[in-house]
Design a protein around this motif. Sequence first.
Motif, PDB file in Angstrom:
ATOM      1  N   ASN A 164       0.810  -1.219   0.000  1.00 25.21           N
ATOM      2  CA  ASN A 164       0.000   0.000   0.000  1.00 25.21           C
ATOM      3  C   ASN A 164       0.838   1.261   0.000  1.00 25.21           C
ATOM      4  O   ASN A 164       0.368   2.320  -0.405  1.00 25.21           O
ATOM      5  CB  ASN A 164      -0.861   0.070   1.262  1.00 25.21           C
ATOM      6  N   TYR A 165       2.047   1.136   0.525  1.00 27.14           N
ATOM      7  CA  TYR A 165       2.780   2.345   0.907  1.00 27.14           C
ATOM      8  C   TYR A 165       4.271   2.180   0.610  1.00 27.14           C
ATOM      9  O   TYR A 165       4.717   1.130   0.180  1.00 27.14           O
ATOM     10  CB  TYR A 165       2.505   2.607   2.403  1.00 27.14           C
ATOM     11  N   ASP A 166       5.024   3.247   0.915  1.00 31.89           N
ATOM     12  CA  ASP A 166       6.454   3.315   0.608  1.00 31.89           C
ATOM     13  C   ASP A 166       7.245   2.073   1.046  1.00 31.89           C
ATOM     14  O   ASP A 166       6.900   1.418   2.027  1.00 31.89           O
ATOM     15  CB  ASP A 166       7.102   4.507   1.350  1.00 31.89           C
ATOM     16  N   ASP A 167       8.350   1.828   0.359  1.00 35.59           N
ATOM     17  CA  ASP A 167       9.298   0.776   0.757  1.00 35.59           C
ATOM     18  C   ASP A 167       9.786   1.007   2.184  1.00 35.59           C
ATOM     19  O   ASP A 167      10.094   2.141   2.569  1.00 35.59           O
ATOM     20  CB  ASP A 167      10.560   0.839  -0.123  1.00 35.59           C
ATOM     21  N   ILE A 168       9.925  -0.064   2.915  1.00 38.72           N
ATOM     22  CA  ILE A 168      10.529   0.049   4.242  1.00 38.72           C
ATOM     23  C   ILE A 168      12.044   0.253   4.077  1.00 38.72           C
ATOM     24  O   ILE A 168      12.652  -0.260   3.144  1.00 38.72           O
ATOM     25  CB  ILE A 168      10.214  -1.191   5.102  1.00 38.72           C
ATOM     26  N   GLN A 169      12.615   1.058   4.982  1.00 36.66           N
ATOM     27  CA  GLN A 169      14.062   1.241   5.034  1.00 36.66           C
ATOM     28  C   GLN A 169      14.527   0.769   6.407  1.00 36.66           C
ATOM     29  O   GLN A 169      13.705   0.485   7.276  1.00 36.66           O
ATOM     30  CB  GLN A 169      14.435   2.720   4.831  1.00 36.66           C
TER      31      GLN A 169
ATOM     32  N   ASP B  98      12.147   5.280  12.070  1.00 35.06           N
ATOM     33  CA  ASP B  98      11.310   6.290  11.424  1.00 35.06           C
ATOM     34  C   ASP B  98      10.503   5.690  10.281  1.00 35.06           C
ATOM     35  O   ASP B  98       9.339   6.028  10.086  1.00 35.06           O
ATOM     36  CB  ASP B  98      12.183   7.410  10.823  1.00 35.06           C
ATOM     37  N   SER B  99      11.147   4.850   9.526  1.00 38.83           N
ATOM     38  CA  SER B  99      10.470   4.216   8.406  1.00 38.83           C
ATOM     39  C   SER B  99       9.333   3.321   8.914  1.00 38.83           C
ATOM     40  O   SER B  99       8.217   3.348   8.377  1.00 38.83           O
ATOM     41  CB  SER B  99      11.487   3.408   7.591  1.00 38.83           C
ATOM     42  N   VAL B 100       9.596   2.559   9.971  1.00 40.80           N
ATOM     43  CA  VAL B 100       8.561   1.702  10.559  1.00 40.80           C
ATOM     44  C   VAL B 100       7.386   2.563  11.042  1.00 40.80           C
ATOM     45  O   VAL B 100       6.218   2.261  10.766  1.00 40.80           O
ATOM     46  CB  VAL B 100       9.144   0.859  11.718  1.00 40.80           C
ATOM     47  N   LEU B 101       7.696   3.670  11.712  1.00 42.30           N
ATOM     48  CA  LEU B 101       6.622   4.541  12.217  1.00 42.30           C
ATOM     49  C   LEU B 101       5.823   5.163  11.075  1.00 42.30           C
ATOM     50  O   LEU B 101       4.597   5.315  11.171  1.00 42.30           O
ATOM     51  CB  LEU B 101       7.199   5.650  13.103  1.00 42.30           C
ATOM     52  N   GLY B 102       6.501   5.510   9.996  1.00 48.85           N
ATOM     53  CA  GLY B 102       5.806   6.091   8.842  1.00 48.85           C
ATOM     54  C   GLY B 102       4.771   5.129   8.286  1.00 48.85           C
ATOM     55  O   GLY B 102       3.647   5.529   7.932  1.00 48.85           O
ATOM     56  N   ILE B 103       5.134   3.861   8.225  1.00 45.61           N
ATOM     57  CA  ILE B 103       4.208   2.846   7.712  1.00 45.61           C
ATOM     58  C   ILE B 103       3.045   2.671   8.694  1.00 45.61           C
ATOM     59  O   ILE B 103       1.874   2.614   8.292  1.00 45.61           O
ATOM     60  CB  ILE B 103       4.956   1.512   7.478  1.00 45.61           C
TER      61      ILE B 103
END
Length: 408
Positions: A214-219, A223-228
């Motif tokens: 659904n959403y951006d690639d995880i990095q 921060d990336s985890v929280l964004g998802i």
Amino acid sequence: MLRVILIFGALCGCIYALDNGLARTPPMGWMAWERFRCNIDCKNDPKNCISEQLFMDMADRMVEDGYRDAGYEYVNIDDCWSSKQRDAQGRLQADPDRFPNGIKALADYVHKRGLKLGTYGDYGNLTCGGYPGSLGHLEIDAQTFADWGIDMFKMDGCYADPKTMDKGYPQMTKYLNQTGRPILFSCSWPDYQRASGIDVNYKLIAENCNMWRNYDDIQDSWDSVLGIIDYYAKEQDTLAPVQGPGSFNDPDMIIVGDFGLSYEQAKAQIAMWTIFAAPMLMSNDLRTIRPEFRELLLNKEVIAINQDPSGHFGKRVLQDPKIDVEIWTRQLQNDEYLIAIMSRYIKLPLNVNTTLADLQLPTRDTGYIVSGIRALGSNIMQHLQMKDRLQQKVNPSGVAVMKAIPFP
Ligand SMILES: *[C@@H]1O[C@H](CO)[C@@H](O)[C@H](O)[C@H]1NC(C)=O
Ligand SMILES: *[C@@H]1O[C@H](CO)[C@@H](O)[C@H](O)[C@H]1NC(C)=O
Ligand SMILES: *[C@@H]1O[C@H](CO)[C@@H](O)[C@H](O)[C@H]1NC(C)=O
């Protein structure tokens, strides 16, 4: 109210799900991308480049270190595996230097060990890494994968027009089906449509894909985890009704055991992916992973909850912006509920104080037994009525997860 929405969700999952018998529970396995990317430099970095050896190494680790027996099943190739040229018959072919024995031999290797092999392609002219895409070759690519013994196919969406995906992805679903080989279909379709501002038709997607990004690639970062997690919270009323056995939202890979997450944050990613009933595709180096991360990934109780047969998607039900704490719940089978308290507070462990009524659990005259999941930060064991106080400590950027079991 919460209950009505969740039951509706279950029905929709059953009606819309892709009917290929696969992904009845969230798919589990390993995937190369987040950890190994498009490293094709086998000359200078032979242990970490995208090559048949890398996938054989991971398959060996999955068998010998207990991942397979815990339920991790798929070994998934991602981008940069193929040659830049199709063969004389127009078929995709593996890079001859990095996969000297070809993908079929790799599939045989993986199958012999009781695992399954996934591969990667792209709906557009090129893959994101610049390798041949499947546009104009969907049918022959589906057949090639089936001939090789591929068990899962992720179709990305670079170098493609997202407006055409409502037609193109279902064509691939049809071609995969026509091969007669059950191939789990993972779609990047909604992510590309979202990114270009198109209204996503999730009903159509759930009918055609076993899972979808659904959403951006995880990095490799918290921060990336929280964004998802934030995106999933924002869209939860859209994403919950389309998920169920056969069809799952995919918040992307599990990065536990990499460089970016602390132990508390690793527990939080696992907890939240379990709240989402998300696929558990690890992207890490199983050859060097630290024991505490391995134990977390192998925890039987956690895996059993992630794999709960209901497949329901959880929801954020409470948020306290003052202390940066949020609480999520997910319905499990047998009227049980999962409760996850997640803290973004960065100063101290917090004592969270709430009630089952505040969490909108269905009212029961006899209340619930609340039983902590030790591996995920709670060892509570209490019989609570709806209005009784539930008190639980939760660590900074950490979680505390418990089950609420109807008291007989
Ligand atoms: C794919 O390539 C063809 C031929 O070069 C081109 O006409 C078409 O616009 C490309 N499609 C996309 C979506 O880039
Ligand atoms: C193809 O689709 C039919 C009808 O939906 C289904 O019964 C069958 O299991 C599918 N076969 C494969 C190999 O996906
Ligand atoms: C929990 O909250 C209730 C209601 O606000 C309050 O009466 C009680 O003192 C709190 N308990 C703790 C330990 O903070």
